[in-house]
Structure formats: structure tokens, C-alpha cells
Design a protein around this motif. Structure first.
Motif, mmCIF file in Angstrom:
data_model
loop_
_atom_site.group_PDB
_atom_site.id
_atom_site.type_symbol
_atom_site.label_atom_id
_atom_site.label_comp_id
_atom_site.label_asym_id
_atom_site.label_seq_id
_atom_site.Cartn_x
_atom_site.Cartn_y
_atom_site.Cartn_z
ATOM 1 N N ILE A 31 44.021 37.786 39.383
ATOM 2 C CA ILE A 31 43.778 36.877 40.509
ATOM 3 C C ILE A 31 44.229 37.505 41.822
ATOM 4 O O ILE A 31 43.558 37.389 42.852
ATOM 5 N N ARG A 32 45.366 38.203 41.796
ATOM 6 C CA ARG A 32 45.876 38.832 43.023
ATOM 7 C C ARG A 32 44.914 39.883 43.570
ATOM 8 O O ARG A 32 44.888 40.143 44.768
ATOM 9 N N LEU A 33 44.138 40.491 42.697
ATOM 10 C CA LEU A 33 43.228 41.555 43.111
ATOM 11 C C LEU A 33 42.257 41.089 44.189
ATOM 12 O O LEU A 33 41.865 41.869 45.063
ATOM 13 N N GLY A 93 37.438 41.880 31.090
ATOM 14 C CA GLY A 93 36.439 40.819 31.159
ATOM 15 C C GLY A 93 36.759 39.798 32.230
ATOM 16 O O GLY A 93 35.876 39.366 32.981
ATOM 17 N N LEU A 94 38.026 39.416 32.343
ATOM 18 C CA LEU A 94 38.434 38.441 33.350
ATOM 19 C C LEU A 94 38.188 38.976 34.761
ATOM 20 O O LEU A 94 37.640 38.272 35.619
ATOM 21 N N VAL A 95 38.564 40.229 35.001
ATOM 22 C CA VAL A 95 38.372 40.821 36.324
ATOM 23 C C VAL A 95 36.892 40.893 36.673
ATOM 24 O O VAL A 95 36.474 40.549 37.794
ATOM 25 N N ASP A 96 36.061 41.316 35.732
ATOM 26 C CA ASP A 96 34.616 41.423 35.997
ATOM 27 C C ASP A 96 33.998 40.052 36.265
ATOM 28 O O ASP A 96 33.135 39.907 37.153
ATOM 29 N N LEU A 97 34.408 39.036 35.509
ATOM 30 C CA LEU A 97 33.873 37.693 35.713
ATOM 31 C C LEU A 97 34.316 37.124 37.058
ATOM 32 O O LEU A 97 33.530 36.456 37.752
ATOM 33 N N LEU A 98 35.559 37.367 37.442
ATOM 34 C CA LEU A 98 36.032 36.902 38.742
ATOM 35 C C LEU A 98 35.310 37.634 39.876
ATOM 36 O O LEU A 98 34.969 37.033 40.895
#
Length: 386
Positions: free
Chosen positions: A269-271, A300-305
Motif C-alpha cells: 500500500i505504501r508503494l 499479485g497484490l502489488v500488480d492488482l493495486l
């Protein structure tokens, strides 16, 4: 100045490490004290009420040893409790002396009964971080006082029991007791030396870990500052810096065999900084994931966000659930929606994520898409035996 700072850091680290090690040593000392009391009740001659009292004291020390293993003991509750434990050592031997039959001086022949009762804790007290190791002279005074008190104590007991009519054998026995006091003290100092070695190794490992993962972070901060000063958009410079911080945190995060789910979500999230607005987020508690699963879930979470930020307006609802050892991650945005063809298109973000989770027994599905936004659901087994 740097050497002084490093010395201070090592002192704090040594004190913390020692406090962590104190509890098992304290429990061991209490266990040995219980053994001394029990064996003295069997081997030495006591008044009729003496044996039950000694056995009760032994049982009490045994229970206290178990409590210390489970919870915190006197030595980790502060100097006041430590003082109580030290006072108890001296009082206990005086009490036991009144229970002995006349003429019996216990296992030391003409020495003091249950002699190791005070000697064994002396090793732990020599290892104890008096004052957090910040004042060496004060620590030496405390330790010297303890040695002197423990050496003089049996002389006091034998003197009281014999109206100070001491024989040469009794004085010799007390002298042997003094030698053992110094030996036990040196044992404690040996433990302290091992602790210093462990702290030095730990400190060096921390430095290397910092240099490997974060050592160039200062350089990236300077680059961002110079870029902004040269006219680059501050948001772009900040995002580049976030990318670096995210990468370094990820390196540290995924070094452990078990990774905290909360840490995975926080770092992802911080990204995205202010580009991402969380409408809801899951409660993850203390859930930890095996390293291999954590890596896939995190990517997967980073790509979806990222997809939600780039194409879905940046407002996201996050859901996470664990159903029968199956992790279910749900990401919903408020964008224009995603068609089934775009979702399954070769080379797309969704296609890439699906390719990573499928070999592990997981899946990525388009749960909902329309004018209200897109909902994507990623499932992944918690373990690899499904």
C-alpha cells in the motif's frame, strides 16, 4: 564520535540480549536451589519439623522455576525484585541453620548447610546487566559486594551456631566455600563474555544487513532532492523514492521463512502513496505465510493495486479471508470496468498473475465488472500440499 555511538549501540544491544537470556538461567538457578534443599533434607540431620519444611521450600522453588520459564521472574522485573531474591538467598540459609540438629554442619562437613543455594545464583548475578552495563565501576562495586557477602555469610552462620568457637576445620571449610564463590562468579563472567561475543556477531550482521538492503537509500534521497531542485515534478521524484523504499523493504521482508501478512499489505500500500485511496482493508491479525506463498501473494497484490491505480480511479476495497487453508484476496475498484477479453488477454497484468498462481494450485478470476467498477479475486493455498 562514531566509535562512541557504536559503543552505545552495542551496550544497549548487549543489555537487551542479556535480559532475553536471563530467564532460562534464572529458572535453572531456581531448579538447582530446589535440588539443594531436597537433597539436604535427605542427607543432613534436621530437627523433626525440619525435613517437611525443607521439602516444602524445595517444592516452592520448583514451582517458581516453572513460573519463571512460563512468565517473567524476579531478575527481569527490575532491581527491586532482584534485591528481594538476593535477600531471600541469605535469609533462607539462616532459616535452615536453625532447623539443623546440634553438631551437624551439612554437606560441607564443617561448612554451611545447602552451600550451593547461594553460590549458584552468584553465577547468574555476575551475568546480570546491572545498570544496563552503562556504569562499569558501579557494576563492579555491586558484584564485589555480592561476592564478599556470600563469602562472609557462611562464616556468620557457623559462628552463630558455635558461639564463635571456631575450629581450624571450620575455618578451612569456609575458605573452600570462598573459593567456590569465586569459581561460580567466574562462571557468570564466562557467560557474560559469551553474550558479548554474541552481541558483536549480531551487531555485525545487522550492519551487513543494513548495507545490503538500505545502504544506498541515502544516495536515492539525495538524487530525489537534486531532481526536485533541478525542476523535476515533486510527485514523480517522490514516486521514484517510494519504488526504492518498497524494493528494499521487500528484500528485508521476504528474508524470513514466515512472513507477516500485515507487513505484506502495508508495504504494498505504501508503494502507491497518495495515488491510492483505501475504501476498506482487511483485518489480518498475526497471520504469517510461508515465504514462497508470501512472495506470490505480494506480487499479485502489488500488480492488482497498480492496475486499480492506473485504470480504476485509485479508490480500492481490499478483502482477505482464509477458508480451509485457502487464501482469498479480493481487490475492488471504482473504475469503468474490465471486459472478460481484456482480463484474459495474453501479456496483460491479469494474465501474468494468473500464470504465477496457477502452478501453485491457485486461481485469478474476474468476480465482477461493470459501471460500478471491477472486482478481481485471487485464491492461493496457504501451503503447498493441496
Amino acid at each position: 564520535m562514531r566509535e562512541s555511538s557504536e559503543a552505545g549501540h552495542n551496550t544497549v544491544l548487549r543489555a537487551r540480549t542479556t535480559y532475553k537470556l536471563i530467564r532460562p538461567f534464572e529458572a535453572m538457578a531456581l531448579l538447582l536451589q530446589a535440588t539443594n534443599l531436597a537433597t539436604s533434607a535427605i542427607n543432613d540431620r534436621y530437627r523433626p519439623a525440619g525435613v517437611p519444611i525443607l521439602l516444602a521450600l524445595a517444592a516452592g522453588h520448583l514451582v517458581l522455576a516453572a513460573v519463571v520459564v512460563r512468565h517473567r521472574g524476579p531478575l527481569t522485573r527490575g532491581h527491586a525484585w532482584t534485591g528481594v531474591w538476593i535477600a531471600e538467598m541469605f535469609v533462607m540459609q539462616l532459616v535452615v541453620a536453625t532447623l539443623l540438629l546440634p553438631g551437624d554442619f551439612a554437606g560441607y562437613g564443617y561448612g554451611v548447610q545447602v552451600g550451593n543455594f547461594s553460590l549458584i545464583p552468584l553465577a547468574v548475578l555476575a551475568f546480570y546487566p546491572w545498570g544496563g552495563f552503562r556504569n562499569r565501576r558501579r557494576r563492579w562495586v555491586i558484584e564485589a559486594g555480592l561476592i564478599a557477602a556470600i563469602i562472609i555469610h557462611p562464616l556468620l552462620i557457623v559462628g552463630i551456631m558455635n558461639a564463635w568457637q571456631l575450629t581450624g576445620a571450620q575455618v578451612k571449610s569456609v575458605g573452600q566455600y570462598a573459593v567456590w564463590a569465586v569459581v561460580w562468579y567466574l562462571v557468570g563472567k564466562g557467560l557474560a563474555k559469551l553474550c558479548r561475543i554474541a552481541v558483536a556477531v549480531q551487531s555485525e550482521a545487522l550492519v551487513h544487513s543494513y548495507e545490503a538492503a538500505l545502504g544506498d537509500l541515502h544516495t536515492h534521497v539525495e538524487i530525489a532532492v537534486r531532481s526536485i531542485a533541478a525542476g523535476e515534478n515533486a510527485d514523480d521524484a517522490a514516486q521514484k523514492l517510494r519504488d526504492v523504499v518498497y524494493t528494499r523493504r521487500r528484500q528485508l521482508l521476504l528474508e524470513d521463512p514466515q512472513v507477516g501478512a500485515v507487513d505484506i499489505f502495508k508495504n504494498a500500500i505504501r508503494l502507491f502513496g497518495e495515488r491510492l485511496t483505501l475504501l476498506s482493508s482487511p483485518r489480518l491479525g498475526g497471520l504469517t505465510l510461508p515465504n514462497d506463498r508470501a512472495m506470490v501473494l505480494e506480487r499479485g497484490l502489488v500488480d492488482l493495486l497498480k492496475n486499480a491505480v492506473d485504470h480504476g480511479g485509485g479508490a480500492v476495497r481490499l478483502g482477505f479471508d482464509l477458508k480451509d487453508e485457502l487464501m482469498v484476496l479480493t481487490v475492488s475498484d471504482t473504475g469503468p470496468g474490465l471486459t472478460a477479453d481484456d482480463f484474459a488477454a495474453p501479456g496483460s497484468t491479469m494474465h501474468r498473475i494468473s500464470g504465477e498462481v496457477r502452478p501453485l494450485g491457485g486461481s485469478l478470476v474476474l468476480a465482477n465488472s461493470g459501471d460500478a467498477g471491477t472486482t478481481v479475486q485471487l485464491t492461493l493455498p496457504l501451503r503447498g500440499d493441496r
